[in-house]
Motif scaffolding. Structure first.
Motif, mmCIF file in Angstrom:
data_model
loop_
_atom_site.group_PDB
_atom_site.id
_atom_site.type_symbol
_atom_site.label_atom_id
_atom_site.label_comp_id
_atom_site.label_asym_id
_atom_site.label_seq_id
_atom_site.Cartn_x
_atom_site.Cartn_y
_atom_site.Cartn_z
ATOM 1 N N TRP A 135 -21.679 -28.861 -22.293
ATOM 2 C CA TRP A 135 -22.750 -29.912 -22.515
ATOM 3 C C TRP A 135 -24.148 -29.276 -21.984
ATOM 4 O O TRP A 135 -23.997 -28.609 -21.123
ATOM 5 C CB TRP A 135 -22.479 -31.213 -21.955
ATOM 6 N N TRP A 155 -29.224 -34.940 -25.601
ATOM 7 C CA TRP A 155 -27.873 -34.462 -25.100
ATOM 8 C C TRP A 155 -27.134 -33.805 -26.137
ATOM 9 O O TRP A 155 -27.277 -34.262 -27.356
ATOM 10 C CB TRP A 155 -27.283 -35.682 -24.438
ATOM 11 N N GLY A 156 -26.364 -32.795 -26.204
ATOM 12 C CA GLY A 156 -25.838 -32.216 -27.044
ATOM 13 C C GLY A 156 -24.772 -31.074 -26.420
ATOM 14 O O GLY A 156 -24.615 -31.035 -25.296
ATOM 15 N N MET A 157 -24.212 -30.137 -27.478
ATOM 16 C CA MET A 157 -23.143 -29.316 -27.130
ATOM 17 C C MET A 157 -23.726 -27.893 -27.480
ATOM 18 O O MET A 157 -24.554 -27.597 -28.122
ATOM 19 C CB MET A 157 -22.003 -29.502 -28.119
#
Lengths: 594, 346
Positions: A135, A155-157
């Motif tokens: 993450w 937010w992300g990957m």
């Protein structure tokens, strides 16, 4: 892993509660985890910078990396700003900032926010440890929304690691970058990509869009922080820094087999023994199975860096240390970035106004008079900015030169050493050696005989003793720097830190150029000791490398008693100095000339 | 008010159970390992294209240990020079086995027999609900080169709804339910990629780039595995390697001319067998064939190209009655054709 899990768990709870409208009563440990994430984002937000061009025309994002205000951003964010910019932090304050150094190829710039010594900073992570599926979150100023300087968080990957993005235009190249689906939009440029613990792992700067317009479609790229770590001292030098090249090209012959398909005979790789058709096995510690992997690894190194290379020929494996040449000719680099700096980062809407060609006859005033001038540099910036061709900000270079050299002279009591030096000592087998220098010539006596060098004409033919690569000339230039100082030596600049020796220890490098040859003074970053000299007579020849150790007192001065002299792959000599006389300690002696 | 209270308790129990569940299952397999394993089942496909806005790459998934690859049926496949690049970087020229024109899928086969490939098992189907978290794996934007693993995007299923989309001005053929996701899953080059859950199970196949017919925005969606698994099985079965052409061809074979239909010009290695025109009064017209119909099956065998259709006709006697399945406006139409034509009927 636990953290990802718990995030997931929390998400599910939240989701189901919302879906059913049932009262939320989450487990305390989930609330604690949420609180932890809030804390991480709060800390990251404090170090996030909203950058605005002084006239308010454009801007981007940045992130603070030291309490004295050094912040990272993109080159393409600062290029249209010129020397000064305005930077907002989430304390609501607007600070003046000055450009320090730029890396136009890597699209990185270092700026300094002014006015505080206690800026909040981001903790640096290790981008080589980042995995797909980790993450991450971005913090920045997308669409220049941060009117009150509070960053937007997304937010992300991590979608991919070790990605290579081809040069855009003439210069820019993203090698070994991180790919994420956390939103990276216009204005996020130069801002931070943080891992889930809030450690800085990259600087956002690009995305893939194509037919999807200019807004995020889940594919953003961040320059890896490990690349930037290598460049930071170079950027602090105030220079326009260049990336490394190889001097040879490769192709992927079959899967896992990358071979040299062309090599310049004057490059370091050739001198280290690399030849056409050799297989590249490892580069800078990375296994090389495709030509692309080599390009990806190479793109993260500054010019002049030294990396280990492993190659294979006829079943035999060779390991060498490779000095990486530059990607661009320095003058070419300056010209290219000037072209780029003249273009705004986000082109304004509509057609650009054109100056009226018949302005004398025109009743209208010259359009240029109607355009707002770039504001004068703020006072705080004026005192920290000096424009010199080839530098982003020469002021920082000069500061570093002075710090290094003055600390070296002062700490070791090296004033007034004059130009007549007589050194004597022992070789490893107890044979004696002697070095004598005057301002115009030098000689060295060894059991094998006497050799000399003249310092009055062209230096490139005065590289004696033979096999040393120019030991006498190197000592002469060292003596000259001590005697004449930074101002009168010739061209002098601080380069940054470079790896040295088998362990790749990082040393501060001060460069002097005189008489067509280059001398590098290598200092230990911690205590400022001069631990090495490198004489580079020409781009296509090996340097004479001298490593110093065992600092001892000679006539009240602290000087190195052990010298290791290396040329190419061979040790020329190991010298133990036991006597060192100079003008300063024998005022009337003219000695040295035969 | 008693019932809602009970419901709340039940829900709370469920929530706790699901949290526990998440803990236990992910403790077995960390997400990064799930992703890594799924990446090995996704391939990069390079073929025709390369012109502006026509990317010469897409994605595929391995669906059998023997190397069958499922992907989107697109112009990228219209070349003799197709390459499939596996996760480990090996590149192969695949065999084209067939296509499903309704779902716009194509089945390819790696030319390798003695290897067991990691693959998604279409028989062991997983499904997802709205709100479930998903991962989209694909070669979007052609970012992953050589042996680089495909890209992974994350998101949640936001809707399960019929696809109402267009490509350019044309409505897409497939109209059944798709998983709509909030990840930017369907970027250029993503078609044929995998939508998986957090356990790495295949939920669906990422579709081609399309826009909503209602809003005009790009859609991010996947065809659920259940929507294509039986069709893919038919493709696999239809390519029974035991099938061989008849040893003796009829003296007078059927031809398109005899049937009174003309195919589109055969310009590609795998030109889809669309009808260009139907002759007035011909058996084809009497059977109800029209221009722009796409022939899908002839005599129970799948037809992928103009070439395959012409070859198939040579196996049939000119007097033979044949069953032809065709695709028209998203509907499958079955007709019976006979060259001598008196009794042709729909």
């Amino acid at each position: 892993m636990i953290r990802i899990l718990t995030h997931l768990g929390f998400f599910c709870v939240a989701l189901q509660s919302v879906a059913t409208g049932a009262p939320t009563n989450p487990a305390p440990e989930l609330l604690a985890i949420e609180q932890e994430r809030v804390g991480v984002i709060a800390k990251a937000s404090a170090a996030t910078v909203a950058i605005f061009e002084s006239s308010g025309q454009g801007g981007g994002s940045g992130v603070l990396i030291s309490p004295d205000g050094f912040a990272l951003t993109n080159f393409h964010v600062v290029a249209p700003c010129g020397a000064a910019m305005k930077c907002g932090l989430n304390d609501g304050q607007l600070y003046d900032a000055v450009v320090v150094g730029v890396d136009p190829v890597g699209d990185v710039a270092l700026i300094q926010l002014l006015g505080r010594e206690d800026f909040p900073v981001a903790e640096l992570g290790d981008s080589d440890q980042v995995k797909v599926g980790d993450w991450a979150f971005t913090a920045g100023n997308p669409f220049l929304l941060a009117d009150k300087f509070h960053p937007s968080i997304s937010w992300g990957m991590i979608s991919g690691v070790h990605r290579y993005q081809y040069p855009a235009g003439t210069l820019l190249e993203y090698a070994d970058c991180l790919q994420t689906d956390a939103a990276i939009n216009p204005g996020n440029s130069g801002g931070a990509l943080f891992d889930a613990e809030g450690r800085l792992i990259g600087i956002n700067g690009r995305g893939s869009f194509e037919k999807r317009g200019r807004v995020n479609v889940g594919v953003g790229y961040a320059i890896s922080i490990n690349q930037i770590k290598r460049f930071v001292t170079h950027l602090k030098s105030g220079r326009i820094v260049d990336h490394a090249s190889l001097g040879f090209t490769v192709s992927t012959e079959e899967l896992g087999r990358v071979v040299v398909d062309d090599i310049l005979e004057d490059c370091d790789a050739y001198r280290r023994g690399l030849r056409y058709n050799d297989q590249i096995v490892r580069f800078a510690g990375r296994e090389i199975r495709t030509a692309n992997a080599l390009k990806t690894a190479l793109g993260t190194y500054p010019r002049d860096w030294i990396v280990p290379l492993v190659f294979r020929r006829d079943g035999k494996t060779y390991s060498v240390q490779l000095r990486l040449p530059g990607l661009h000719d320095p003058a070419q680099l300056v010209d290219l970035i000037q072209q780029q700096a003249e273009q705004p980062s986000e082109p304004p809407e509509g057609k650009p106004p054109k100056p009226d060609e018949n302005e004398d006859e025109s009743p209208l005033p010259n359009i240029r008079d109607l355009m707002p001038d770039k504001p004068d540099l703020p006072l705080a910036v004026q005192s920290r900015y000096e424009e010199v061709r080839g530098y982003a900000n020469y002021w920082y270079n000069q500061q570093r030169q002075k710090q290094l050299w003055e600390s070296y002279l002062g700490k070791n009591a090296l004033e007034k050493m004059g130009t007549n030096w007589q050194l004597a000592g022992a070789l490893p087998d107890d044979d004696r050696f002697e070095i004598r220098l005057t301002g115009t010539q030098g000689e060295m006596r060894m059991p094998t005989g006497k050799t000399g060098a003249l310092f009055t004409g062209g230096f490139d033919s005065q590289l004696s003793p033979p096999g040393s690569g120019g030991l006498l000339l190197a000592v002469h230039l060292w003596q000259r720097m001590i005697d004449k100082g930074l101002q009168q030596f010739g061209e002098v600049y601080y380069l940054g830190q470079l790896p040295s020796g088998p362990e790749g220890e990082l040393l501060d490098c001060l460069v002097g150029i005189h008489g067509g040859v280059e001398i590098r003074f290598m200092f230990l970053p911690d205590d400022g000791d001069l631990v090495g000299l490198e004489l580079i007579p020409a781009d296509d020849s090996d340097p004479c490398e001298i490593r110093f150790a065992d600092f001892s007192e000679f006539s009240g001065r602290r000087l190195p008693a052990r010298w290791q002299v290396k040329y190419g792959d061979k040790i020329f000599a190991e010298l133990s100095v036991d006597s060192w006389q100079t003008d300063g300690d024998h005022p009337l002696q003219e000695g040295g000339t035969n | 008010m008693i019932l809602p209270k009970k419901l709340t308790t039940l829900l709370a129990t469920l929530v706790v159970m699901s949290v526990v569940d998440m803990f236990s299952c992910a403790a077995e397999t960390p997400l990064s390992d799930v992703i890594r394993s799924a990446q090995t089942k996704v391939v990069k496909i390079f073929g025709a294209g390369g012109l502006k806005q026509l990317e010469a790459y897409q994605t595929g998934i391995l669906i059998s240990p023997s190397g069958h690859v499922l992907t989107a049926r697109s112009y990228v496949l219209d070349t003799d020079d197709l390459a499939i690049v596996l996760d480990d970087g090996r590149s192969f020229k695949p065999e084209y086995l067939g296509s499903d024109p309704i779902r716009e899928l194509a089945l390819l086969k790696l030319p390798i027999e003695d290897e067991s490939f990691p693959h998604f098992d279409l028989q062991n189907q997983a499904t997802a609900q709205v709100g479930d978290r998903v991962l989209a794996l694909s070669n979007l934007y052609g970012i992953a080169t050589g042996d680089e693993p495909v890209s992974v995007l994350q998101g949640a299923i936001t809707a399960i709804a019929p696809l109402d989309a267009r490509r350019g001005a044309f409505a897409t053929v497939y109209r059944d339910n798709v998983y709509v996701v909030d990840a930017y899953a369907n970027n250029p080059g993503a078609a044929g990629g995998a939508l998986v859950d957090w356990q790495g199970r295949l939920l669906g196949l990422l579709g081609k780039e399309v826009k909503s017919r209602v809003t005009g925005t790009w859609l991010n969606y996947a065809l659920p595995t259940a929507s294509f698994s039986s069709s893919v099985n038919e493709l696999l079965a239809g390519h029974d390697t035991t099938w061989e052409p008849p040893s003796q061809l009829p003296e007078q074979s059927l031809t398109t001319e005899r049937l009174g239909m003309r195919l589109v010009p055969d310009v590609l290695p795998i030109t889809p067998p669309y009808l260009d025109a139907v002759r007035t009064g011909s058996p084809a017209e009497k059977a109800g064939l029209r221009a722009d119909d796409l022939i899908v099956f002839v005599g129970g065998r799948q037809i992928a190209s103009c070439r395959a259709l012409l070859e198939e006709l040579t196996y049939h006697d000119e007097r033979e009655e044949i069953e032809v399945s065709l695709l028209r406006d998203g509907e499958l139409v079955v007709v019976t054709l006979q060259a001598e034509g008196e009794h042709a009927e729909e």
